[in-house]
Design an enzyme around this catalytic site. Structure first.
Site, PDB file in Angstrom:
ATOM      1  N   HIS C 125       0.984  -1.333   0.303  1.00 55.26           N
ATOM      2  CA  HIS C 125      -0.182  -0.232  -0.246  1.00 55.26           C
ATOM      3  C   HIS C 125       0.872   1.503  -0.148  1.00 55.26           C
ATOM      4  O   HIS C 125       2.062   0.750   0.771  1.00 55.26           O
ATOM      5  CB  HIS C 125      -0.687  -0.347   1.117  1.00 55.26           C
ATOM      6  CG  HIS C 125      -1.766   1.037   1.428  1.00 55.26           C
ATOM      7  ND1 HIS C 125      -1.730   2.018   1.780  1.00 55.26           N
ATOM      8  CD2 HIS C 125      -3.421   0.954   1.395  1.00 55.26           C
ATOM      9  CE1 HIS C 125      -2.361   3.344   2.069  1.00 55.26           C
ATOM     10  NE2 HIS C 125      -3.882   1.806   1.039  1.00 55.26           N
ATOM     11  N   ASP C 202       3.119  -4.358   8.272  1.00 56.20           N
ATOM     12  CA  ASP C 202       1.562  -3.481   7.831  1.00 56.20           C
ATOM     13  C   ASP C 202       0.826  -4.596   7.888  1.00 56.20           C
ATOM     14  O   ASP C 202       0.899  -5.632   7.265  1.00 56.20           O
ATOM     15  CB  ASP C 202       1.897  -3.039   6.208  1.00 56.20           C
ATOM     16  CG  ASP C 202       0.778  -2.436   6.084  1.00 56.20           C
ATOM     17  OD1 ASP C 202      -0.059  -2.814   7.072  1.00 56.20           O
ATOM     18  OD2 ASP C 202       0.700  -1.669   4.634  1.00 56.20           O
ATOM     19  N   GLN C 205      -4.003  -5.354   6.901  1.00 55.77           N
ATOM     20  CA  GLN C 205      -5.486  -5.978   6.555  1.00 55.77           C
ATOM     21  C   GLN C 205      -5.268  -7.738   7.220  1.00 55.77           C
ATOM     22  O   GLN C 205      -5.728  -8.728   6.856  1.00 55.77           O
ATOM     23  CB  GLN C 205      -4.863  -6.131   5.071  1.00 55.77           C
ATOM     24  CG  GLN C 205      -5.120  -5.023   4.500  1.00 55.77           C
ATOM     25  CD  GLN C 205      -6.695  -4.515   3.868  1.00 55.77           C
ATOM     26  OE1 GLN C 205      -6.933  -5.582   4.225  1.00 55.77           O
ATOM     27  NE2 GLN C 205      -7.230  -3.232   3.568  1.00 55.77           N
ATOM     28  N   LYS C 228     -10.493  -0.372   9.869  1.00 55.47           N
ATOM     29  CA  LYS C 228     -10.547  -1.109   9.943  1.00 55.47           C
ATOM     30  C   LYS C 228     -10.427  -2.911  10.179  1.00 55.47           C
ATOM     31  O   LYS C 228     -10.562  -3.735  10.310  1.00 55.47           O
ATOM     32  CB  LYS C 228      -9.122  -1.914   8.849  1.00 55.47           C
ATOM     33  CG  LYS C 228      -9.269  -1.213   7.725  1.00 55.47           C
ATOM     34  CD  LYS C 228      -7.633  -1.035   6.978  1.00 55.47           C
ATOM     35  CE  LYS C 228      -7.445   0.158   6.483  1.00 55.47           C
ATOM     36  NZ  LYS C 228      -8.222   0.312   4.571  1.00 55.47           N
ATOM     37  N   CYS C 368      -4.648   2.036  -3.781  1.00 47.82           N
ATOM     38  CA  CYS C 368      -3.734   3.053  -2.785  1.00 47.82           C
ATOM     39  C   CYS C 368      -2.189   2.069  -3.615  1.00 47.82           C
ATOM     40  O   CYS C 368      -1.757   1.548  -2.685  1.00 47.82           O
ATOM     41  CB  CYS C 368      -3.942   3.224  -1.426  1.00 47.82           C
ATOM     42  SG  CYS C 368      -4.429   5.053  -1.401  1.00 47.82           S
TER      43      CYS C 368
HETATM   44  C1  LIG Z   1      -2.159  -2.492   3.535  1.00 47.15           C
HETATM   45  C2  LIG Z   1      -2.760  -1.335   3.799  1.00 47.15           C
HETATM   46  N1  LIG Z   1      -1.829  -0.573   4.785  1.00 47.15           N
HETATM   47  C3  LIG Z   1      -2.029   0.117   5.203  1.00 47.15           C
HETATM   48  C4  LIG Z   1      -3.211   0.859   4.884  1.00 47.15           C
HETATM   49  C5  LIG Z   1      -3.467   1.598   5.803  1.00 47.15           C
HETATM   50  O1  LIG Z   1      -3.933   2.608   6.567  1.00 47.15           O
HETATM   51  P1  LIG Z   1      -5.082   3.466   6.509  1.00 47.15           P
HETATM   52  O2  LIG Z   1      -5.375   4.315   5.864  1.00 47.15           O
HETATM   53  O3  LIG Z   1      -5.963   3.764   7.662  1.00 47.15           O
HETATM   54  O4  LIG Z   1      -3.945   4.346   7.688  1.00 47.15           O
HETATM   55  C6  LIG Z   1      -4.122  -0.037   4.364  1.00 47.15           C
HETATM   56  C7  LIG Z   1      -5.328   0.127   4.130  1.00 47.15           C
HETATM   57  O5  LIG Z   1      -6.055   1.210   2.973  1.00 47.15           O
HETATM   58  C8  LIG Z   1      -4.247  -1.150   3.977  1.00 47.15           C
HETATM   59  O6  LIG Z   1      -4.944  -1.963   3.059  1.00 47.15           O
END
Ligand SMILES: Cc1ncc(COP(=O)(O)O)c(C=O)c1O
Ligand SMILES: Cc1ncc(COP(=O)(O)O)c(C=O)c1O
Lengths: 138, 416, 416, 138
Positions: C125, C202, C205, C228, C368
């Site tokens: 992401h 990270d 997910q 999430k 993203c």
């Molecule tokens: C794999 C992953 N990392 C990071 C994020 C970022 O999360 P957030 O937008 O809550 O900061 C997301 C969610 O969009 C994600 O799916």
């Protein structure tokens, strides 16, 4: 909102008119929709204050493709001054459908890009070379 | 100015105000730390989660469109609330502190070079002091502070000119969270602009309590927190002039703030999203929008007038108590609804603990303004701070209850 | 593992799931973007604001003590939820993105020098890619990416050794938000540790969808988001090993993260507050604590099993549709409940818009993850993502509804 | 919670015993409570494995002052090994009141500081010179 996938929209999406490039464009620009990855490039040929040719290339959804195609048809033959004055409303009217907030960017990307090709949005700047994307590089 | 019912009628909107603390009615005088939230705000947040909840900006589906509309709509409300020219100038952060870190981190990158000068004041909250200390260190610049006149509790105007001369950034609080002092921001901003300096204002204690219009302040950036103005925790705002924000580098990276990414680099999104990395505090922004509506309806002018009355009353009641020392301006017109004080023979901690037994919530400590507290010659102060839902009789009860402190420590009231 | 009622019985805890979209029942398949919140979580947040609301940490009065207990209690719940050794290792941020920025900003300061190497993957992401690009740039280091094998949708294990050799930091996603791929984090972490590299994961997910234990992962830091995993927006978590966090410099400055400030410098507070600047997202942390309790009760093992069943069903139903292309592993055991796909002759935007008319919420775009999306050879994909409250019949309805897309574009179903 | 301002606490606050400094301390340390600004310094003189003298200085609330004073009384004459093993519970017991979460730091600051003066918390390190504050400088 009503149905946005009218026969016309689908037809323009599947058989876009005015798609392609121009051998010797006098102006061009490309635009990009950060939220969805859609992109479009527009080329025009202007002579004697008139747009004699207008073409687009790009990848987009049905709405943005139809919008590009319809806009090119509309501006071919138009006076430069007129084209510069096209409003968002004009661009949306071409589509003949109600456009929700979420699809506004799709529907207006071609107009935004055309305006950039024709000089500063709404301004009276001379036609210039290839447009630079607006975003700043880090 | 809004008319409507008297402010005291609004108490019913705040369920927590009818709470009892060990059988005693809660008298909440810790509003400079955080305020309570009316049912209108809580209801809006709840409604969001029950009906519209979705991630914003990239969704074609109905919930995502509704969530985006609500989130961006909140931005518009907040822009209007502080007189911003465009919602693009409103950046959502998690609190005022993040907003000030963003300003210090990103603006100093743009504006401050080696050997140059940043100016702040001696009465800053740590959140508007330490980020600038760090920025100065990073850029080899120096941080100079406008001094507090200890007699008046005001900034010493005599030194403004010399200190501001040559500054690149001037960052100061609009209203002190300890002294209550309302600073002459418009005047300082005008001087700073003449020097070509950018002006950043910490509005954490002003935006909730008086009408703040960024145009009249004449500043370049303004930071404040939602939780201090009837909004939820987890949301803050940085307002900045559009053309300045355009030139500032981004601060946090990832998610929505990006326009295009390749394996080797990235381009940034347009304003305001360029500064909003990751899923934003959606429900909290919407809650803050509802809080702005609520405050607007109550009337910021009326709120200011009411708090000034309470402050005047508190100052007068405390001045009758010879063993009580009040810090900050003695004139309620020159300060927000914040009254910091000390009592001879009683440590501020004990004052707060003893008042708590009466149901009264005041705060004791350095209030995140250690340098100022030390300059006051103490390690800590007690602080009563008001909001529009407080009443004169609460203030009277508070002043009267200091007698309980004396009782514990065997002190005698040395009358005025 | 918790027993309790079947997961489908939990749907009643989510008021939004009985919403209708233009008359159609909402079928919410956008859980990778954000999940919905059960009444237990909403109720806890509401209760906080109605009974305990106050600023934390520096207050002697009852509300402040109760708020502090609730806030720090949430930290303990979350620490237990991921198997942290101590609540000190839990840092509250506003979202996973801020957590990853903190890790990239502060850890790279400690660990990365000029000419050195940071490793990530092609399936990140933006929030776990761009902060490292920036960190690499700042320190004159280079960022190398573990490659995705396009046939399998998995990381190409053949190149691990060479890429990881000499790395100072390896940061990768536990589970991809596009491909669904669950990465062999424990294996990679072991290799990285041998090289003396720190490992950042990270977990945005993974933490919401399966049992994640930081000890078994063998990583040094783990980031995830509250929204999430049934929690509110405005809250994220960075877990880090205590002795590492101790050595890392702070990230944002002001408020609670400070122990002592003078006019010229500052000392930092103890863990975890050293990394929490300003008034934290109090209500949101408490809400996330309640969400962890909720998930624990539902049973993380049961959640994973249920989502795997739904994913298997989706993969099987989509594979019967000849004009549909699914991205990522074909084996539900190797991926989370995320199914990204494309349809011949239909742009992902239009797929999402047409499904929305059936009440089905899926997301379309680059999610993203632009570099990955481009590597897939497309500009965008459509994505259905599941949570424990989704049902098999929802998945069937979704798969069946793709026929509506064909109808609009006059396509014919080319059966398998 | 009950009344924490007992006669004893108030008396120790207003007339603290063992307050002052030692001419030639063999160990000392100072502690600080970031949340409220309270601070205490403790000096001790150890000879033949016993604390022969213990004094504190500092500024604090009734609870922290009484806790300091009572702790100094308690440890004077105590074996070093015993003093090192004093628990939080021991320190709280001295006060004879119920201590809420919010006041724990006030009540335990003296013990924490004493332990630092006597070597690593609970450890068996040799007595060392002036203790350094634990916080890291930026
Ligand atoms: C794999 C992953 N990392 C990071 C994020 C970022 O999360 P957030 O937008 O809550 O900061 C997301 C969610 O969009 C994600 O799916
Ligand atoms: C003057 C001032 N500035 C900044 C802050 C920081 O606000 P927050 O803690 O919400 O980030 C506060 C509140 O504590 C304050 O009173």
């Amino acid at each position: 909102m009503g149905n946005i996938y009218t026969e016309a929209i689908v037809d323009y999406y599947q058989h876009p008119r005015k798609k392609g490039t121009i051998a010797e464009p006098t102006a061009q620009a490309s635009g990009h929709n950060p939220s969805c990855g859609d992109s479009v490039s527009i080329q025009v040929r202007v002579s004697k204050g008139r747009i004699s040719q207008a073409r687009f290339m790009g990848s987009g959804c049905a709405i943005s493709t139809a919008a590009s195609s319809m806009l090119m048809e509309k501006v071919e033959g138009m006076r430069l001054s007129e084209a510069r004055n096209l409003s968002k409303k004009d661009a949306l009217a071409l589509l003949g459908i109600g456009i929700s907030h979420a699809r506004l960017n799709c529907a207006l990307l071609p107009l935004r890009t055309l305006k950039e090709a024709l000089g500063q949005e709404g301004g009276e700047k001379m036609i210039k070379g290839p447009g630079k994307p607006k975003e700043r590089r880090s | 100015m809004a008319q409507g019912p008297p402010l005291s009628a609004l108490r019913k909107d705040f369920p927590i105000l009818s709470r009892r603390i060990d059988g005693k009615r809660l008298v909440y005088l810790d509003n400079a730390a955080t305020t309570h939230k009316p049912v209108q705000v809580l209801g809006r947040i709840e409604e969001y989660y029950r009906r519209e909840n979705a991630n914003v900006h990239r969704g074609m589906h109905t919930l995502s469109q509704e969530a985006t509309d609500a989130y961006e709509g909140a931005r518009e409300r907040i822009a209007r609330f502080i007189g911003a020219r465009s919602p693009k100038e409103i950046i959502f952060t998690k609190n005022a502190t993040e907003a000030l870190n963003l300003a210090a981190g990103s603006l100093s990158e743009l504006a401050v070079g080696e050997g140059e000068k940043i100016v702040s004041t001696e009465m800053e909250h740590h959140s508007n002091l330490v980020p600038w200390q760090q920025a100065a260190r990073r850029h080899g610049a120096r941080l100079e502070l406008l001094e507090v006149d200890m007699r008046t509790g005001l900034l010493d105007e005599g030194t403004f000119k010399e200190k501001i001369a040559g500054a690149k950034i001037v960052s100061l609080t609009h209203s002190s969270n300890v002294l209550g002092t309302i600073n002459p921001v418009a005047k300082i901003a005008a001087m700073a602009r003449k020097e070509g300096a950018y002006v950043v204002v910490d509005g954490a204690q002003s935006v909730p309590h008086m009408r703040v219009d960024v145009g009249s302040l004449g500043c370049d950036m303004l930071a404040f927190s939602g939780h201090k103005m009837c909004g939820p925790t987890g949301i803050g705002v940085l307002w900045g002039k559009e053309e300045l924000l355009e030139r500032m580098p981004p601060f946090l990276f990832g998610g929505d703030m990006i326009s295009e990414v390749t394996f080797s680099g990235a381009k940034w999104n347009d304003l305001p999203w360029k500064f909003e990395a990751g899923t934003p505090p959606i429900a909290q922004a919407i809650g803050l929008g509802a809080a702005c509506d609520y405050l607007k309806k109550a009337g910021m002018g009326r709120i200011r007038a009411h708090e000034m009355r309470l402050t005047k009353l508190a100052l007068s009641l405390l001045s009758e108590q010879g063993d009580v020392r009040v810090f900050g301006p003695a004139d309620a017109a020159k300060k927000g609804g914040v009254v910091a004080f000390g009592m001879e023979g009683a440590h501020p901690h004990d004052i707060a603990a003893i008042l708590d037994r009466e149901g009264i919530a005041v705060r004791s400590g350095h209030h995140c303004a250690q340098p100022l507290t030390r300059k006051l010659g103490v390690f800590a102060t007690s602080r009563a701070s008001f909001y529009f839902y407080n009443t004169g009789s609460e203030v009277e009860f508070f002043a009267r209850s200091l007698e309980k402190v004396r009782k514990v420590f065997g002190g005698r009231r040395r009358g005025a």
